[in-house]
Design a protein around this motif. Structure first.
Motif, PDB file in Angstrom:
ATOM      1  N   ILE A 235     -23.244 -18.048  44.902  1.00 14.05           N
ATOM      2  CA  ILE A 235     -23.259 -19.397  44.304  1.00 14.05           C
ATOM      3  C   ILE A 235     -22.590 -20.378  45.263  1.00 14.05           C
ATOM      4  O   ILE A 235     -23.109 -21.467  45.528  1.00 14.05           O
ATOM      5  CB  ILE A 235     -22.533 -19.389  42.938  1.00 14.05           C
ATOM      6  N   TYR A 236     -21.472 -19.971  45.819  1.00 13.64           N
ATOM      7  CA  TYR A 236     -20.756 -20.877  46.730  1.00 13.64           C
ATOM      8  C   TYR A 236     -21.625 -21.184  47.961  1.00 13.64           C
ATOM      9  O   TYR A 236     -21.677 -22.334  48.424  1.00 13.64           O
ATOM     10  CB  TYR A 236     -19.413 -20.269  47.145  1.00 13.64           C
ATOM     11  N   GLU A 237     -22.331 -20.152  48.458  1.00 13.67           N
ATOM     12  CA  GLU A 237     -23.242 -20.363  49.601  1.00 13.67           C
ATOM     13  C   GLU A 237     -24.318 -21.392  49.242  1.00 13.67           C
ATOM     14  O   GLU A 237     -24.693 -22.224  50.061  1.00 13.67           O
ATOM     15  CB  GLU A 237     -23.921 -19.037  50.003  1.00 13.67           C
ATOM     16  N   ALA A 238     -24.829 -21.319  48.003  1.00 19.45           N
ATOM     17  CA  ALA A 238     -25.879 -22.269  47.576  1.00 19.45           C
ATOM     18  C   ALA A 238     -25.331 -23.708  47.618  1.00 19.45           C
ATOM     19  O   ALA A 238     -26.032 -24.634  48.049  1.00 19.45           O
ATOM     20  CB  ALA A 238     -26.364 -21.930  46.170  1.00 19.45           C
ATOM     21  N   TYR A 239     -24.094 -23.896  47.178  1.00 20.34           N
ATOM     22  CA  TYR A 239     -23.486 -25.236  47.235  1.00 20.34           C
ATOM     23  C   TYR A 239     -23.320 -25.692  48.677  1.00 20.34           C
ATOM     24  O   TYR A 239     -23.638 -26.830  49.041  1.00 20.34           O
ATOM     25  CB  TYR A 239     -22.131 -25.255  46.496  1.00 20.34           C
ATOM     26  N   LYS A 240     -22.819 -24.768  49.509  1.00 22.35           N
ATOM     27  CA  LYS A 240     -22.606 -25.127  50.921  1.00 22.35           C
ATOM     28  C   LYS A 240     -23.917 -25.526  51.565  1.00 22.35           C
ATOM     29  O   LYS A 240     -24.021 -26.525  52.281  1.00 22.35           O
ATOM     30  CB  LYS A 240     -22.002 -23.932  51.671  1.00 22.35           C
ATOM     31  N   ASP A 241     -24.926 -24.727  51.283  1.00 25.90           N
ATOM     32  CA  ASP A 241     -26.220 -24.947  51.905  1.00 25.90           C
ATOM     33  C   ASP A 241     -26.847 -26.282  51.424  1.00 25.90           C
ATOM     34  O   ASP A 241     -27.353 -27.064  52.229  1.00 25.90           O
ATOM     35  CB  ASP A 241     -27.137 -23.768  51.545  1.00 25.90           C
ATOM     36  N   THR A 242     -26.770 -26.534  50.127  1.00 28.20           N
ATOM     37  CA  THR A 242     -27.390 -27.761  49.579  1.00 28.20           C
ATOM     38  C   THR A 242     -26.758 -29.014  50.178  1.00 28.20           C
ATOM     39  O   THR A 242     -27.436 -30.004  50.448  1.00 28.20           O
ATOM     40  CB  THR A 242     -27.226 -27.793  48.040  1.00 28.20           C
TER      41      THR A 242
ATOM     42  N   ILE B  77     -15.906 -25.568  42.505  1.00 21.72           N
ATOM     43  CA  ILE B  77     -16.472 -24.586  41.570  1.00 21.72           C
ATOM     44  C   ILE B  77     -15.563 -23.367  41.467  1.00 21.72           C
ATOM     45  O   ILE B  77     -14.834 -23.029  42.411  1.00 21.72           O
ATOM     46  CB  ILE B  77     -17.907 -24.136  41.971  1.00 21.72           C
ATOM     47  N   LYS B  78     -15.609 -22.711  40.316  1.00 27.43           N
ATOM     48  CA  LYS B  78     -14.842 -21.482  40.125  1.00 27.43           C
ATOM     49  C   LYS B  78     -15.577 -20.599  39.119  1.00 27.43           C
ATOM     50  O   LYS B  78     -16.041 -21.097  38.088  1.00 27.43           O
ATOM     51  CB  LYS B  78     -13.444 -21.819  39.612  1.00 27.43           C
ATOM     52  N   LEU B  79     -15.699 -19.327  39.446  1.00 26.55           N
ATOM     53  CA  LEU B  79     -16.312 -18.371  38.523  1.00 26.55           C
ATOM     54  C   LEU B  79     -15.190 -17.528  37.948  1.00 26.55           C
ATOM     55  O   LEU B  79     -14.543 -16.761  38.673  1.00 26.55           O
ATOM     56  CB  LEU B  79     -17.297 -17.499  39.314  1.00 26.55           C
ATOM     57  N   ALA B  80     -14.921 -17.707  36.651  1.00 30.23           N
ATOM     58  CA  ALA B  80     -13.822 -16.955  36.032  1.00 30.23           C
ATOM     59  C   ALA B  80     -13.995 -16.979  34.524  1.00 30.23           C
ATOM     60  O   ALA B  80     -14.606 -17.914  33.981  1.00 30.23           O
ATOM     61  CB  ALA B  80     -12.467 -17.589  36.394  1.00 30.23           C
ATOM     62  N   GLY B  81     -13.466 -15.941  33.848  1.00 28.15           N
ATOM     63  CA  GLY B  81     -13.497 -15.908  32.376  1.00 28.15           C
ATOM     64  C   GLY B  81     -14.913 -15.961  31.814  1.00 28.15           C
ATOM     65  O   GLY B  81     -15.124 -16.535  30.751  1.00 28.15           O
ATOM     66  N   GLY B  82     -15.870 -15.390  32.530  1.00 30.43           N
ATOM     67  CA  GLY B  82     -17.254 -15.376  32.031  1.00 30.43           C
ATOM     68  C   GLY B  82     -17.953 -16.723  32.151  1.00 30.43           C
ATOM     69  O   GLY B  82     -19.004 -16.947  31.555  1.00 30.43           O
ATOM     70  N   MET B  83     -17.368 -17.622  32.911  1.00 32.36           N
ATOM     71  CA  MET B  83     -17.941 -18.966  33.049  1.00 32.36           C
ATOM     72  C   MET B  83     -18.003 -19.388  34.514  1.00 32.36           C
ATOM     73  O   MET B  83     -17.075 -19.089  35.286  1.00 32.36           O
ATOM     74  CB  MET B  83     -17.036 -20.003  32.366  1.00 32.36           C
ATOM     75  N   LEU B  84     -19.065 -20.101  34.858  1.00 37.01           N
ATOM     76  CA  LEU B  84     -19.048 -20.879  36.090  1.00 37.01           C
ATOM     77  C   LEU B  84     -18.559 -22.259  35.687  1.00 37.01           C
ATOM     78  O   LEU B  84     -19.160 -22.915  34.816  1.00 37.01           O
ATOM     79  CB  LEU B  84     -20.450 -20.970  36.697  1.00 37.01           C
ATOM     80  N   VAL B  85     -17.437 -22.674  36.255  1.00 35.84           N
ATOM     81  CA  VAL B  85     -16.894 -24.004  35.948  1.00 35.84           C
ATOM     82  C   VAL B  85     -17.073 -24.881  37.192  1.00 35.84           C
ATOM     83  O   VAL B  85     -16.660 -24.499  38.299  1.00 35.84           O
ATOM     84  CB  VAL B  85     -15.403 -23.927  35.558  1.00 35.84           C
TER      85      VAL B  85
END
Ligand SMILES: NC(=O)c1ccc[n+]([C@@H]2O[C@H](COP(=O)([O-])OP(=O)(O)OC[C@H]3O[C@@H](n4cnc5c(N)ncnc54)[C@H](OP(=O)(O)O)[C@@H]3O)[C@@H](O)[C@H]2O)c1
Length: 337
Positions: free
Chosen positions: A258-265, A296-304
Motif C-alpha cells: 500500500i505504501y509503495e502505491a502511494y509513493k508511486d502515485t 497512512i498507517k495500517l493498524a487495528g484492522g484498519m487502513l487509516v
C-alpha cells in the motif's frame, strides 16, 4: 502575459486568488469584480494589497471583463456561476469555476443542491480540475470545474488505493474537519466567534453536498460504486482541512505494498507530499501552501489515511492557479508555494 479577471474578488477565495496571482510572474490581473456599493480601489477593501495592486473593484459587467481578460476565475456561489460561465465561454474566454456548478452530472447536482441546472451544454465539456487525476485533460481545456475543498483532500487521500478496495457491504468512513473560511465570507450566527471559539461541532452528517462529488469521482476512478460515510466538523480556526479516512484492512494488500502505491502515485506530483509510513501530517505543515500532505498507517484492522490541505489554497484558489498554469503550458508551480 496572461490577462486574468477575478469575478467574486471580494470573497475569501477571490481574495486568495489575488494574493496568489500577484506572485505569478506570467500573469497580469486586469479586472476585479464583486458586489460593491461604491466602486473603489481594491486595496481600500483589502488594505493588505496596498502598493501591491492598483485596480478599481467594480460591479460585474460581462462585456467589460471579457474585453480585458484571457481567462476568468469565477469565485462565485453555486447557482450564480452557471449564469455567468456560459457568457464568458461564448466570448471565447477560458474559465475556471470555483463553485460546485460544473462538478456533477445534472441529476446528482439537482438532487444535492436543490436547484435546476441551467447550463447542460457547458456541463458536458467542463473538465474536473484535479491535476493529480486529470492533468492531460486540463492542459487542453477551455473550461475547468475546480474541485471542492473536502473532496480534494479525500480524493487525494484515496486515489492510490481506491481501485484495490473491496468494500463488500462496508462503507469507507471519512471524518473531515474544516476551518470556518470554508463556509465563505457570510455573516451567520452559527459561524460567529461566540459560537465557534473553543467549540467543535459535526454538521450535515452524511448529508453534505460534497459527499456525492467524492463518490462520483472515486467511483469513476475505481469502476465500482464507492460507498462513503462522510461526517464534516467545524473547527474554531480560520483555514485548513484535516480528513481522516478509515478503511477495513480486510482484503487489502500488505502495508508495504500500500505504501509503495502511494509513493508511486505521487512521486512526480509537485503538490502532494507523503509522510513516512505511520507518520501523520498536521495542519500547520500545509497552512498557506498548495500542498496536500498525506500520512497512512495500517493498524487495528484498519487502513487509516490522514490528508491535510489549506481549504483556500489547494482546496480552492491555489488549485485554480495550478490549473491555469497547466492550461497555459506554464510551470504549474508558478505563484504557488
Ligand atoms: N471558501 C472555501 O474554502 C472554498 C473552497 C472551495 C470552493 N469554494 C467555492 O468557491 C466559491 C466562492 O467561495 P467563497 O468562500 O469565496 O465565498 P464568499 O466569500 O461568500 O464570496 C463570494 C463572492 O461572490 C460574490 N457574489 C455573490 N453573489 C453574487 C452575484 N449574484 N453576482 C456577482 N457576484 C456575486 C460575492 O460578492 P460580495 O461579497 O461583494 O457580496 C463575493 O465576492 C463558492 O462557490 C464556494 O463553494 C470555496
Amino acid at each position: 502575459m496572461v490577462k486574468v479577471a477575478v469575478v467574486g474578488a471580494t470573497g475569501y477565495t477571490g481574495e486568495e486568488l489575488v494574493e496568489l496571482l500577484l506572485r505569478n510572474p506570467e500573469v497580469e490581473i486586469t479586472s476585479l469584480t464583486g458586489i460593491v456599493e461604491k466602486e473603489s480601489d481594491f486595496s481600500l477593501l483589502y488594505p493588505r494589497f496596498g502598493k501591491k495592486i492598483s485596480l478599481i473593484c467594480k460591479n460585474l459587467d460581462v462585456a467589460e471583463v471579457a474585453k480585458k481578460s484571457d481567462i476568468v476565475f469565477l469565485a462565485l456561489p453555486h447557482t450564480v456561476s452557471m449564469k455567468f460561465a456560459p457568457e464568458f465561454l461564448k466570448k471565447g474566454k477560458k474559465v475556471i469555476d470555483l463553485s460546485a456548478d460544473y462538478r456533477l452530472p445534472s441529476d446528482v447536482y439537482e438532487k444535492w443542491y436543490g436547484t435546476k441546472h441551467v447550463d447542460a451544454d457547458n456541463l458536458k465539456t467542463a473538465v474536473y480540475g484535479l491535476p493529480e487525476l486529470n492533468r492531460k485533460n486540463i492542459k487542453s481545456a477551455a473550461f475547468v470545474a475546480n474541485p471542492g475543498c473536502f473532496p480534494t483532500s479525500v480524493i487525494l487521500g484515496l486515489l492510490p488505493v481506491i481501485k484495490t478496495v473491496s468494500q463488500k457491504d462496508k462503507a469507507i468512513i471519512v471524518d473531515s474537519k474544516t476551518g470556518v473560511t470554508g463556509a465563505g465570507r457570510k455573516g451567520l450566527v452559527s459561524l460567529s466567534f461566540g459560537e465557534l471559539d473553543e467549540n467543535l461541532r459535526a454538521y450535515k452528517v452524511n448529508e453534505h453536498q460534497h459527499m456525492p462529488e467524492m463518490k462520483h469521482i472515486l467511483s469513476g476512478v475505481s469502476g465500482k460504486d464507492i460507498k462513503l460515510n462522510f461526517v464534516p466538523h467545524l473547527m474554531p480556526i480560520r483555514r485548513g482541512i484535516f480528513s481522516t479516512i478509515y478503511i477495513s484492512s480486510e482484503g487489502l494488500d500488505s502495508a508495504e505494498k500500500i505504501y509503495e502505491a502511494y509513493k508511486d502515485t505521487y512521486k512526480n506530483e509537485p503538490f502532494v507530499r507523503l509522510r513516512p509510513m505511520g507518520s501523520m501530517p498536521e495542519l500547520s505543515d500545509v497552512r498557506g501552501t498548495n500542498f496536500c500532505d498525506i500520512g497512512i498507517k495500517l493498524a487495528g484492522g484498519m487502513l487509516v489515511i490522514v490528508a491535510v490541505i489549506d481549504n483556500l489554497v489547494k482546496g480552492a484558489s491555489g488549485q485554480a492557479v495550478q490549473n491555469m498554469n497547466i492550461m497555459y503550458g506554464l510551470d504549474e508551480r508558478l505563484g504557488l508555494v
